[in-house]
Design an enzyme around this catalytic site. Structure first.
Site, short mmCIF file in Angstrom:
data_model
loop_
_atom_site.label_atom_id
_atom_site.label_comp_id
_atom_site.label_asym_id
_atom_site.label_seq_id
_atom_site.Cartn_x
_atom_site.Cartn_y
_atom_site.Cartn_z
N TYR A 210 -2.16 -1.52 10.32
CA TYR A 210 -2.17 -1.67 8.85
C TYR A 210 -0.82 -1.28 8.26
O TYR A 210 -0.24 -2.03 7.46
CB TYR A 210 -3.30 -0.81 8.27
CG TYR A 210 -3.48 -0.93 6.79
CD1 TYR A 210 -4.24 -1.97 6.23
CD2 TYR A 210 -2.93 0.01 5.91
CE1 TYR A 210 -4.41 -2.07 4.86
CE2 TYR A 210 -3.11 -0.10 4.54
CZ TYR A 210 -3.85 -1.14 4.01
OH TYR A 210 -4.03 -1.23 2.65
N SER B 47 0.88 -1.17 0.00
CA SER B 47 0.00 0.00 0.00
C SER B 47 0.91 1.21 0.00
O SER B 47 2.10 1.09 0.30
CB SER B 47 -0.83 -0.02 1.29
OG SER B 47 -1.36 1.26 1.58
N1 LIG Z 1 -8.33 0.04 -2.38
C1 LIG Z 1 -7.23 0.75 -2.15
O1 LIG Z 1 -7.15 1.96 -2.42
C2 LIG Z 1 -6.01 0.10 -1.57
C3 LIG Z 1 -4.97 0.94 -1.13
C4 LIG Z 1 -3.82 0.37 -0.60
C5 LIG Z 1 -3.70 -1.01 -0.55
N2 LIG Z 1 -4.72 -1.80 -0.98
C6 LIG Z 1 -4.53 -3.25 -0.85
O2 LIG Z 1 -5.05 -3.93 -1.99
C7 LIG Z 1 -5.58 -5.20 -1.58
C8 LIG Z 1 -7.00 -5.36 -2.04
O3 LIG Z 1 -7.76 -4.29 -1.51
P1 LIG Z 1 -9.29 -4.00 -1.91
O4 LIG Z 1 -9.43 -2.53 -1.89
O5 LIG Z 1 -9.65 -4.77 -3.11
O6 LIG Z 1 -10.02 -4.59 -0.60
P2 LIG Z 1 -11.51 -5.15 -0.40
O7 LIG Z 1 -11.85 -4.91 1.03
O8 LIG Z 1 -12.41 -4.61 -1.47
O9 LIG Z 1 -11.34 -6.72 -0.66
C9 LIG Z 1 -10.58 -7.51 0.23
C10 LIG Z 1 -10.97 -8.98 0.05
O10 LIG Z 1 -10.22 -9.75 1.00
C11 LIG Z 1 -11.09 -10.71 1.60
N3 LIG Z 1 -10.61 -11.13 2.92
C12 LIG Z 1 -10.59 -10.40 4.06
N4 LIG Z 1 -10.16 -11.14 5.08
C13 LIG Z 1 -9.89 -12.38 4.57
C14 LIG Z 1 -9.41 -13.60 5.13
N5 LIG Z 1 -9.13 -13.69 6.44
N6 LIG Z 1 -9.24 -14.66 4.32
C15 LIG Z 1 -9.54 -14.58 2.99
N7 LIG Z 1 -9.99 -13.46 2.40
C16 LIG Z 1 -10.17 -12.37 3.19
C17 LIG Z 1 -12.42 -9.96 1.69
O11 LIG Z 1 -13.51 -10.84 1.90
C18 LIG Z 1 -12.46 -9.26 0.34
O12 LIG Z 1 -13.01 -10.07 -0.66
C19 LIG Z 1 -5.37 -5.26 -0.06
O13 LIG Z 1 -4.18 -5.92 0.24
C20 LIG Z 1 -5.26 -3.82 0.33
O14 LIG Z 1 -4.55 -3.61 1.54
C21 LIG Z 1 -5.87 -1.28 -1.48
#
Ligand SMILES: NC(=O)c1ccc[n+]([C@@H]2O[C@H](COP(=O)([O-])OP(=O)(O)OC[C@H]3O[C@@H](n4cnc5c(N)ncnc54)[C@H](O)[C@@H]3O)[C@@H](O)[C@H]2O)c1
Length: 267
Positions: free
Chosen positions: A158, A145
């Site tokens: 986080y 991230s």
């Molecule tokens: N969206 C952003 O702007 C952003 C920014 C920085 C980092 N990220 C990173 O990108 C990745 C995806 O983020 P996103 O925005 O798609 O998140 P999201 O919350 O939309 O999706 C996360 C998914 O992970 C699953 N999950 C959660 N806990 C779990 C577990 N214990 N076992 C299995 N699955 C599990 C959830 O059910 C969900 O389907 C993450 O690693 C997040 O930290 C996203």
């Protein structure tokens, strides 16, 4: 068909960035295993991919559990003669309102975030890497991230996991490169998913327009598809000499130096 017949496992592929990654990988010819805790999301992702003519299977998995991850990789190994081409560690949580500044985080919240965001990478790699080593090839994609690259306040659990993800990517890249296993990391920010709503809540203090203008040189949210395309690059032979890279997908947030100018423009 850049991933034709490749066996890929993507964690947290029930929605958001992981879901788009799963759809794109399948479109490019991969068999995608959806390792997801949420049954509804996991099943929907599998059905959508199959309906579009792709190959996918949802395996209910809690990535924070070594046993649960082990069972999923046992199935993947059994169904594919031990073959494992791509591991995309994507699942994470952002516990808005419970994560925060270190002295205010409850110990169980700290453990939970570390369990899902960081131990998950250990759990998946511990099972997937030996399979890749046997075949002397593989691609691992980790997800950090902007919080792993620059200081972000009020989410210390986080940020700790994302900083560790960056470091672990580099050590895995150094250690396992000799087996033909490349490990790289995507560091997203401001991607329009449920998580970004969590981390930038529509509370009284949050103003999306100002956020985008102060923080994001491209002045817009990113899309899950834009991250999925980067993941495809890292998963495929297009990135055959890329190993240990931390690649941001953030519209320039982490290198943004024009805060003062934006303020001068009186946004
Ligand atoms: N969206 C952003 O702007 C952003 C920014 C920085 C980092 N990220 C990173 O990108 C990745 C995806 O983020 P996103 O925005 O798609 O998140 P999201 O919350 O939309 O999706 C996360 C998914 O992970 C699953 N999950 C959660 N806990 C779990 C577990 N214990 N076992 C299995 N699955 C599990 C959830 O059910 C969900 O389907 C993450 O690693 C997040 O930290 C996203």
């Amino acid at each position: 068909m850049r991933l034709k017949d490749k066996i890929c496992a993507i964690t947290g592929a029930g929605k958001g960035i992981g879901r788009k990654g799963a759809e794109l990988f399948a479109k490019e010819g991969a068999f995608v295993y959806i390792l997801e805790l949420d049954e509804k999301g996991g099943q929907e992702a599998e059905e959508a991919i199959r309906k579009a003519g792709g190959k996918a299977k949802f395996l209910k998995t809690d990535v924070s559990s070594y046993e649960s991850v082990g069972e999923s990789f046992r199935i993947i190994g059994e169904e594919n003669d031990g073959k494992m081409d791509v591991l995309y560690n994507n699942a994470s949580v952002y516990l808005n309102g419970r994560d925060g500044i270190l002295t205010e985080i409850a110990p169980e919240v700290w453990q939970k975030v570390l369990g899902i965001n960081l131990n998950s990478i250990f759990n998946c790699c511990h099972h997937a890497i030996p399979m890749m080593q046997k075949n002397r090839r593989g691609a691992i994609i980790n997800t950090a991230s902007s919080a792993g690259v620059i200081g972000i306040p009020k989410c210390d659990a986080y940020t700790a996991t994302k900083g560790a993800t960056v470091s672990l990517t580099r050590s895995l890249a150094v250690e396992y490169g000799k087996y033909g296993i490349r490990t790289n990391c995507i560091a997203p920010a401001a991607i329009a998913t449920d998580m970004v709503k969590q981390s930038n809540p529509d509370g009284p203090d949050f103003d999306a327009f100002t956020f985008l203008h102060l923080r994001t040189p491209v002045r817009r949210w990113g899309t899950p598809e834009e991250v999925a395309r980067l993941a495809l690059f890292l998963a495929s032979e297009d990135s055959s000499y890329v190993n240990g890279a931390i690649i941001t997908a953030d519209g320039g947030i982490t290198i943004c130096g024009d805060l003062a100018r934006a303020v001068e423009e009186k946004l």
